[in-house]
Motif scaffolding. Structure first.
Motif, PDB file in Angstrom:
ATOM      1  N   LEU A  43       2.392   7.677   2.241  1.00  0.00           N
ATOM      2  CA  LEU A  43       2.318   8.609   1.572  1.00  0.00           C
ATOM      3  C   LEU A  43       3.749   8.545   0.899  1.00  0.00           C
ATOM      4  CD1 LEU A  43       2.102  11.822   3.498  1.00  0.00           C
ATOM      5  CD2 LEU A  43       0.170  10.383   2.397  1.00  0.00           C
ATOM      6  N   GLY A  44       3.450   7.202  -0.147  1.00  0.00           N
ATOM      7  CA  GLY A  44       4.961   7.404  -0.724  1.00  0.00           C
ATOM      8  C   GLY A  44       4.479   7.577  -2.223  1.00  0.00           C
ATOM      9  N   ARG A  45       5.253   6.848  -3.300  1.00  0.00           N
ATOM     10  CA  ARG A  45       4.891   7.048  -5.111  1.00  0.00           C
ATOM     11  C   ARG A  45       3.675   6.501  -4.897  1.00  0.00           C
ATOM     12  NH1 ARG A  45       8.613   4.542  -8.850  1.00  0.00           N
ATOM     13  NH2 ARG A  45      10.772   5.438  -6.456  1.00  0.00           N
ATOM     14  N   ALA A  46       2.853   5.311  -4.642  1.00  0.00           N
ATOM     15  CA  ALA A  46       1.749   4.772  -5.336  1.00  0.00           C
ATOM     16  C   ALA A  46       0.862   6.212  -4.595  1.00  0.00           C
ATOM     17  CB  ALA A  46       1.472   3.381  -4.708  1.00  0.00           C
ATOM     18  N   VAL A  47       0.601   6.371  -3.648  1.00  0.00           N
ATOM     19  CA  VAL A  47      -0.247   7.645  -3.060  1.00  0.00           C
ATOM     20  C   VAL A  47      -0.467   8.702  -4.082  1.00  0.00           C
ATOM     21  CG1 VAL A  47      -1.058   8.993  -0.979  1.00  0.00           C
ATOM     22  CG2 VAL A  47       0.091   7.275  -0.569  1.00  0.00           C
ATOM     23  N   GLU A  48       0.734   9.507  -4.487  1.00  0.00           N
ATOM     24  CA  GLU A  48       0.404  10.135  -4.833  1.00  0.00           C
ATOM     25  C   GLU A  48       0.674   9.645  -6.338  1.00  0.00           C
ATOM     26  OE1 GLU A  48       4.297  13.369  -7.026  1.00  0.00           O
ATOM     27  OE2 GLU A  48       4.759  12.179  -5.332  1.00  0.00           O
ATOM     28  N   ALA A  49       0.664   8.650  -6.609  1.00  0.00           N
ATOM     29  CA  ALA A  49       0.138   7.651  -8.070  1.00  0.00           C
ATOM     30  C   ALA A  49      -1.554   8.225  -8.920  1.00  0.00           C
ATOM     31  CB  ALA A  49       0.905   7.262  -9.268  1.00  0.00           C
ATOM     32  N   PHE A  50      -2.131   7.376  -7.743  1.00  0.00           N
ATOM     33  CA  PHE A  50      -3.570   7.266  -7.004  1.00  0.00           C
ATOM     34  C   PHE A  50      -4.132   8.770  -7.730  1.00  0.00           C
ATOM     35  CE2 PHE A  50      -7.015   6.395  -4.684  1.00  0.00           C
ATOM     36  CZ  PHE A  50      -7.685   6.210  -5.580  1.00  0.00           C
ATOM     37  N   GLU A  51      -3.342   9.684  -6.344  1.00  0.00           N
ATOM     38  CA  GLU A  51      -4.262  10.780  -6.349  1.00  0.00           C
ATOM     39  C   GLU A  51      -4.587  11.738  -7.192  1.00  0.00           C
ATOM     40  OE1 GLU A  51      -3.076  12.668  -1.647  1.00  0.00           O
ATOM     41  OE2 GLU A  51      -1.644  12.652  -3.284  1.00  0.00           O
ATOM     42  N   GLY A  52      -3.332  11.044  -8.552  1.00  0.00           N
ATOM     43  CA  GLY A  52      -3.272  12.201  -9.727  1.00  0.00           C
ATOM     44  C   GLY A  52      -3.984  11.126 -10.600  1.00  0.00           C
ATOM     45  N   GLU A 233       0.010  23.365  12.600  1.00  0.00           N
ATOM     46  CA  GLU A 233      -1.384  23.133  13.710  1.00  0.00           C
ATOM     47  C   GLU A 233      -1.411  21.858  14.044  1.00  0.00           C
ATOM     48  OE1 GLU A 233      -4.890  23.619  10.649  1.00  0.00           O
ATOM     49  OE2 GLU A 233      -3.614  22.815   8.825  1.00  0.00           O
ATOM     50  N   LYS A 234      -2.589  21.965  14.901  1.00  0.00           N
ATOM     51  CA  LYS A 234      -2.951  20.609  15.326  1.00  0.00           C
ATOM     52  C   LYS A 234      -3.589  19.676  14.414  1.00  0.00           C
ATOM     53  CE  LYS A 234      -3.093  22.825  19.911  1.00  0.00           C
ATOM     54  NZ  LYS A 234      -3.670  23.900  19.805  1.00  0.00           N
ATOM     55  N   GLY A 235      -2.949  18.571  13.986  1.00  0.00           N
ATOM     56  CA  GLY A 235      -3.527  17.452  12.959  1.00  0.00           C
ATOM     57  C   GLY A 235      -3.785  16.081  12.946  1.00  0.00           C
ATOM     58  N   VAL A 236      -3.807  15.482  12.739  1.00  0.00           N
ATOM     59  CA  VAL A 236      -4.144  13.711  12.902  1.00  0.00           C
ATOM     60  C   VAL A 236      -3.459  13.195  11.600  1.00  0.00           C
ATOM     61  CG1 VAL A 236      -6.266  14.864  14.200  1.00  0.00           C
ATOM     62  CG2 VAL A 236      -6.199  13.968  11.512  1.00  0.00           C
ATOM     63  N   ASN A 237      -3.766  12.037  12.586  1.00  0.00           N
ATOM     64  CA  ASN A 237      -2.821  11.141  11.577  1.00  0.00           C
ATOM     65  C   ASN A 237      -3.895   9.890  10.366  1.00  0.00           C
ATOM     66  OD1 ASN A 237      -1.655   8.606  10.405  1.00  0.00           O
ATOM     67  ND2 ASN A 237      -0.562   7.656  12.163  1.00  0.00           N
ATOM     68  N   ALA A 238      -4.535  10.391   9.320  1.00  0.00           N
ATOM     69  CA  ALA A 238      -5.531  10.149   8.719  1.00  0.00           C
ATOM     70  C   ALA A 238      -5.069  10.059   7.299  1.00  0.00           C
ATOM     71  CB  ALA A 238      -6.502  11.228   8.249  1.00  0.00           C
ATOM     72  N   ARG A 239      -4.160   8.876   7.175  1.00  0.00           N
ATOM     73  CA  ARG A 239      -2.983   8.950   5.526  1.00  0.00           C
ATOM     74  C   ARG A 239      -3.175   7.523   4.801  1.00  0.00           C
ATOM     75  NH1 ARG A 239       2.168  10.027   8.713  1.00  0.00           N
ATOM     76  NH2 ARG A 239       1.602   8.033   9.622  1.00  0.00           N
ATOM     77  N   LEU A 240      -3.867   7.785   3.783  1.00  0.00           N
ATOM     78  CA  LEU A 240      -3.385   7.007   2.698  1.00  0.00           C
ATOM     79  C   LEU A 240      -2.996   5.986   2.915  1.00  0.00           C
ATOM     80  CD1 LEU A 240      -5.703   5.130   1.103  1.00  0.00           C
ATOM     81  CD2 LEU A 240      -5.070   6.608  -1.241  1.00  0.00           C
ATOM     82  N   ASP A 241      -2.197   5.108   2.913  1.00  0.00           N
ATOM     83  CA  ASP A 241      -1.172   3.618   2.833  1.00  0.00           C
ATOM     84  C   ASP A 241      -1.316   3.539   1.320  1.00  0.00           C
ATOM     85  OD1 ASP A 241      -1.460   1.037   2.408  1.00  0.00           O
ATOM     86  OD2 ASP A 241      -2.994   1.039   3.589  1.00  0.00           O
ATOM     87  N   SER A 242       0.160   3.450   1.077  1.00  0.00           N
ATOM     88  CA  SER A 242       1.006   3.301   0.032  1.00  0.00           C
ATOM     89  C   SER A 242       0.080   1.658  -0.735  1.00  0.00           C
ATOM     90  CB  SER A 242       2.355   2.978   0.012  1.00  0.00           C
ATOM     91  OG  SER A 242       2.955   4.284  -0.026  1.00  0.00           O
ATOM     92  N   MET A 243      -0.178   0.365  -0.393  1.00  0.00           N
ATOM     93  CA  MET A 243      -0.409  -0.149  -0.478  1.00  0.00           C
ATOM     94  C   MET A 243      -2.018   0.100  -0.617  1.00  0.00           C
ATOM     95  SD  MET A 243       1.429  -3.500   1.992  1.00  0.00           S
ATOM     96  CE  MET A 243       0.378  -2.722   3.409  1.00  0.00           C
ATOM     97  N   GLN A 244      -2.747   0.361  -0.132  1.00  0.00           N
ATOM     98  CA  GLN A 244      -4.280   0.161  -0.644  1.00  0.00           C
ATOM     99  C   GLN A 244      -4.017   1.485  -1.447  1.00  0.00           C
ATOM    100  OE1 GLN A 244      -6.574  -0.755   0.117  1.00  0.00           O
ATOM    101  NE2 GLN A 244      -5.682  -2.048   2.504  1.00  0.00           N
ATOM    102  N   ALA A 245      -2.555   2.345  -2.053  1.00  0.00           N
ATOM    103  CA  ALA A 245      -3.481   3.422  -3.344  1.00  0.00           C
ATOM    104  C   ALA A 245      -2.961   2.611  -4.257  1.00  0.00           C
ATOM    105  CB  ALA A 245      -2.140   4.583  -2.974  1.00  0.00           C
ATOM    106  N   ALA A 246      -2.010   1.446  -4.039  1.00  0.00           N
ATOM    107  CA  ALA A 246      -1.555   0.804  -5.223  1.00  0.00           C
ATOM    108  C   ALA A 246      -2.366  -0.230  -6.461  1.00  0.00           C
ATOM    109  CB  ALA A 246      -0.501   0.202  -4.755  1.00  0.00           C
TER     110      ALA A 246
END
Length: 376
Positions: A43-52, A233-246
């Motif tokens: 959940l680094g800067r690259a994820v935020e940039a790609f989401e935007g 709440e009961k969540g999961v680990n389903a995060r997009l990693d920064s390398m893939q986002a970049a």
């Protein structure tokens, strides 16, 4: 190009993932180097940039990066509080992941046959399948073409159910001038490597205009926490990693040109195969563009034609040889052979031809010539 074993023929690949990287190598390597220098891999800067960037591309307020397309569907259902005792309507003619997401949250998948011309979910079947337990409809934008979204949305609004778009095969498709993924309550995308916008691993995205839903989705993907160690709440680990986002942020800039190339290849197939044998094509959906994640043909001689093309060094694919309702995993739904005749018809006859942006004119000609030869 590689030679097929024992034949000496150059292979025409179904998808050639190696053809794309050299053209964007410098951009990709620089983007990855930025991630490595920051070491913000989760959940680094690259994820935020790609989401935007992806939110702007789809024309929505929010995009939430997740680990893959299946998790995008699962989290969307959970985010909309759909679960045990609920029913979700989806097409029989789709990849099993659409149904698996519904099962994963404890709801029941209710299948609807496809339109025999467009291959998309038959809207009349949706209307017939709705009951008091129905909470959502998942139209699938199949092969790069939109479902009949005006009709789907009309049905959903009349019955007060939500629409979750499965846009895993439709990065950049527009319906009535609006990108898919921005029409329903949420849109769900896969970035599997072979997609029009593909990662160098797994990845997915959820798009929405709803700020409250987006906040909950971000929470669910990250262990159900708002801040570290505070789990609401009961969540999961389903995060997009920064390398893939970049990587995806680099590739997103090229996606319109790549989609245009796919459309040109598809038009060449349509022109060259017009009137050949018993070949039929996916019919257009009114007011939809087509980005041709897949180029599918239909033939009564599908299996023999595929064998002929394989012998000629041409790779093909079949989507989908065993429909969901005939899979062992879904025998509990109580469906059987003949329940979805149009889907079963296509399962026996549909063949996907080579399709990727870097496909060459001579390769297309080789494919179409081989098909012509088969029908002589």
């Amino acid at each position: 190009m590689t030679a097929s074993q024992g034949t000496g023929l150059d292979i025409v690949p179904f998808v050639d993932l190696t053809a794309q990287y050299p053209a964007i190598q410098g951009e990709v390597d620089a983007a990855l180097r930025d991630v490595f220098e920051r070491c913000d891999f989760i959940l680094g800067r690259a994820v935020e940039a790609f989401e935007g960037a992806f939110a702007r591309f789809i024309g929505v307020e929010h995009a939430v990066g997740v680990s893959n397309g299946l998790d995008a569907l699962c989290l969307s259902l959970r985010g909309l509080s759909i679960g045990a005792g609920d029913e979700v309507i989806l097409p029989a003619n789709t990849y099993i992941a659409t149904a698996l997401a519904v099962s994963a949250v404890g709801a029941r998948p209710v299948l609807v046959d496809c339109d025999p011309s467009t291959f998309e979910m038959d809207v009349a079947g949706i209307e017939a399948a709705i009951n008091r337990r129905t909470r959502a409809i998942i139209p699938v934008h199949l092969a790069g073409q939109a479902a009949d979204m005006r009709s789907v949305m009309d049905v959903a609004q009349r019955h007060e159910v939500v629409v979750i778009e499965d846009a895993a095969q439709a990065h950049g498709t527009q319906y009535e001038g609006v990108p898919v993924g921005g029409l329903g309550a949420v849109g769900c995308f896969s970035f599997y490597p072979g997609k029009n916008l593909g990662a160098y691993g797994d990845g997915g995205m959820i798009t929405t205009h709803d700020a409250v839903l987006a906040a909950r989705l971000r929470q669910l993907r990250n262990y159900g926490q708002q801040v570290k160690y505070e789990h609401v709440e009961k969540g999961v680990n389903a995060r997009l990693d920064s390398m893939q986002a970049a990587i995806l942020n680099v590739k997103l800039r090229h996606l319109p040109a790549w989609n245009q190339a796919r459309e040109q290849h598809a038009q060449a197939y349509l022109d060259l195969l017009d009137g050949v044998g018993d070949i039929r094509f996916q019919s257009p959906v009114a007011n939809s563009t087509h980005v041709y994640h897949l180029f599918m043909i239909v033939s009564d001689h599908r299996d023999a034609l595929q064998a002929h093309l394989t012998a000629a060094g041409i790779q093909t694919g079949i989507h989908y040889p065993i429909p969901i309702h005939l899979q062992s995993a879904y025998q509990d739904l109580g469906y059987g052979p003949g329940d979805f005749p149009h889907t079963e018809y296509l399962a026996r006859r549909m063949l996907s031809l080579p399709m990727f942006p870097e496909l060459q004119e001579h390769q297309i000609k080789r494919v179409t010539t081989a098909i012509e030869t088969f029908f002589i």
